[in-house]
Design a protein around this motif. Sequence first.
Motif, PDB file in Angstrom:
ATOM      1  N   LEU A  55     -81.939   1.314 105.946  1.00 51.99           N
ATOM      2  CA  LEU A  55     -81.271   0.196 106.538  1.00 51.99           C
ATOM      3  C   LEU A  55     -80.192   0.773 107.318  1.00 51.99           C
ATOM      4  O   LEU A  55     -79.697   0.535 108.429  1.00 51.99           O
ATOM      5  CB  LEU A  55     -80.507  -0.627 105.373  1.00 51.99           C
ATOM      6  N   VAL A  56     -79.394   2.041 106.767  1.00 49.81           N
ATOM      7  CA  VAL A  56     -78.160   2.481 107.377  1.00 49.81           C
ATOM      8  C   VAL A  56     -78.670   3.271 108.677  1.00 49.81           C
ATOM      9  O   VAL A  56     -78.074   3.216 109.741  1.00 49.81           O
ATOM     10  CB  VAL A  56     -77.690   3.623 106.304  1.00 49.81           C
ATOM     11  N   ASN A  59     -79.433   0.792 111.360  1.00 45.51           N
ATOM     12  CA  ASN A  59     -78.405   0.168 111.730  1.00 45.51           C
ATOM     13  C   ASN A  59     -77.487   0.968 112.571  1.00 45.51           C
ATOM     14  O   ASN A  59     -77.262   0.690 113.606  1.00 45.51           O
ATOM     15  CB  ASN A  59     -77.485  -0.325 110.497  1.00 45.51           C
ATOM     16  N   ASN A  60     -77.436   2.176 112.403  1.00 46.80           N
ATOM     17  CA  ASN A  60     -76.888   3.029 113.087  1.00 46.80           C
ATOM     18  C   ASN A  60     -77.603   3.368 114.490  1.00 46.80           C
ATOM     19  O   ASN A  60     -76.999   3.260 115.591  1.00 46.80           O
ATOM     20  CB  ASN A  60     -76.532   4.449 112.627  1.00 46.80           C
ATOM     21  N   VAL A  63     -76.967   0.179 116.702  1.00 49.11           N
ATOM     22  CA  VAL A  63     -75.383   0.016 117.150  1.00 49.11           C
ATOM     23  C   VAL A  63     -75.163   1.026 118.327  1.00 49.11           C
ATOM     24  O   VAL A  63     -74.736   0.538 119.336  1.00 49.11           O
ATOM     25  CB  VAL A  63     -74.408   0.423 115.958  1.00 49.11           C
ATOM     26  N   THR A  94     -85.550  -6.022 117.907  1.00 50.67           N
ATOM     27  CA  THR A  94     -85.613  -5.129 116.574  1.00 50.67           C
ATOM     28  C   THR A  94     -86.927  -5.374 115.907  1.00 50.67           C
ATOM     29  O   THR A  94     -87.722  -4.448 115.344  1.00 50.67           O
ATOM     30  CB  THR A  94     -84.457  -5.320 115.814  1.00 50.67           C
ATOM     31  N   SER A 158     -85.546  -4.106 108.666  1.00 45.70           N
ATOM     32  CA  SER A 158     -85.189  -3.924 110.167  1.00 45.70           C
ATOM     33  C   SER A 158     -84.098  -5.083 110.927  1.00 45.70           C
ATOM     34  O   SER A 158     -83.288  -4.821 111.320  1.00 45.70           O
ATOM     35  CB  SER A 158     -86.328  -3.841 111.042  1.00 45.70           C
ATOM     36  N   SER A 161     -80.723  -4.863 109.329  1.00 46.68           N
ATOM     37  CA  SER A 161     -79.968  -3.869 109.864  1.00 46.68           C
ATOM     38  C   SER A 161     -79.716  -4.139 111.168  1.00 46.68           C
ATOM     39  O   SER A 161     -78.682  -3.613 111.932  1.00 46.68           O
ATOM     40  CB  SER A 161     -80.790  -2.406 109.682  1.00 46.68           C
ATOM     41  N   GLY A 162     -80.404  -5.043 111.984  1.00 46.19           N
ATOM     42  CA  GLY A 162     -80.107  -5.371 113.266  1.00 46.19           C
ATOM     43  C   GLY A 162     -79.180  -6.480 113.565  1.00 46.19           C
ATOM     44  O   GLY A 162     -78.784  -6.669 114.685  1.00 46.19           O
ATOM     45  N   TYR A 164     -75.831  -6.753 112.342  1.00 44.99           N
ATOM     46  CA  TYR A 164     -74.451  -6.396 112.899  1.00 44.99           C
ATOM     47  C   TYR A 164     -74.593  -5.750 114.249  1.00 44.99           C
ATOM     48  O   TYR A 164     -73.720  -6.440 114.948  1.00 44.99           O
ATOM     49  CB  TYR A 164     -74.050  -5.279 111.776  1.00 44.99           C
ATOM     50  N   PRO A 165     -75.350  -5.052 114.804  1.00 44.06           N
ATOM     51  CA  PRO A 165     -75.352  -4.894 116.105  1.00 44.06           C
ATOM     52  C   PRO A 165     -75.332  -6.124 117.171  1.00 44.06           C
ATOM     53  O   PRO A 165     -74.977  -6.025 118.242  1.00 44.06           O
ATOM     54  CB  PRO A 165     -76.591  -3.692 116.474  1.00 44.06           C
TER      55      PRO A 165
END
Length: 182
Positions: A55-56, A59-60, A63, A94, A158, A161-162, A164-165
């Motif tokens: 997830l991290v 996400n990174n 972003v 994503t 996925s 985690s997508g 936030y961006p």
Amino acid sequence: RIRAGLGAVREASQNAGLGLRVVDWQTASGMVGQTVTLFRAVLYTAVTIIFAVALVIINNAMVMATLQRVKEIGTRRAIGAQRRFVLSMLLVETAAVALLFGLAGAGLGGVVVWAVRALGGIPATNDTLSFLYAGPALMPALGAASVAVSLGIVLLVSILSGFYPALIAMKVTPVEAMGTDD
């Protein structure tokens, strides 16, 4: 449906006058049942940690990809794209990448399982492994339900985690995008 099965066997034993003590397999196996429960808990903990790390990482990556596309997103907003469209666009992107690589991973996993089975499995080199494998070799199997659940989890992780961006991209205004040097 262990409880229903235990109840049916207990009832049949009483009706036949056998006086059997009916317990589930974990109770009957004692230490072995506790060991299986411990292995299951360790496995679930490891899988949870792996998904948190995934997830991290996803996400990174999303972003960074979103921040590199600020001008593109701003241009789309300038020609009339609504914030919801930008959000949907990035989440669909994503999900598509997750599905593509999830299917690739499932295919690679299927090839590995097939190869291990073709080579006769993973041999048990001592009594402990023989006990854990329930035989002389571990013969892995890949079920359709397991693949479907795994793909669902990959998609869920996925997309989560997508978010936030995608929310960052949704807030990009055309003026901000045109003002960047990248």
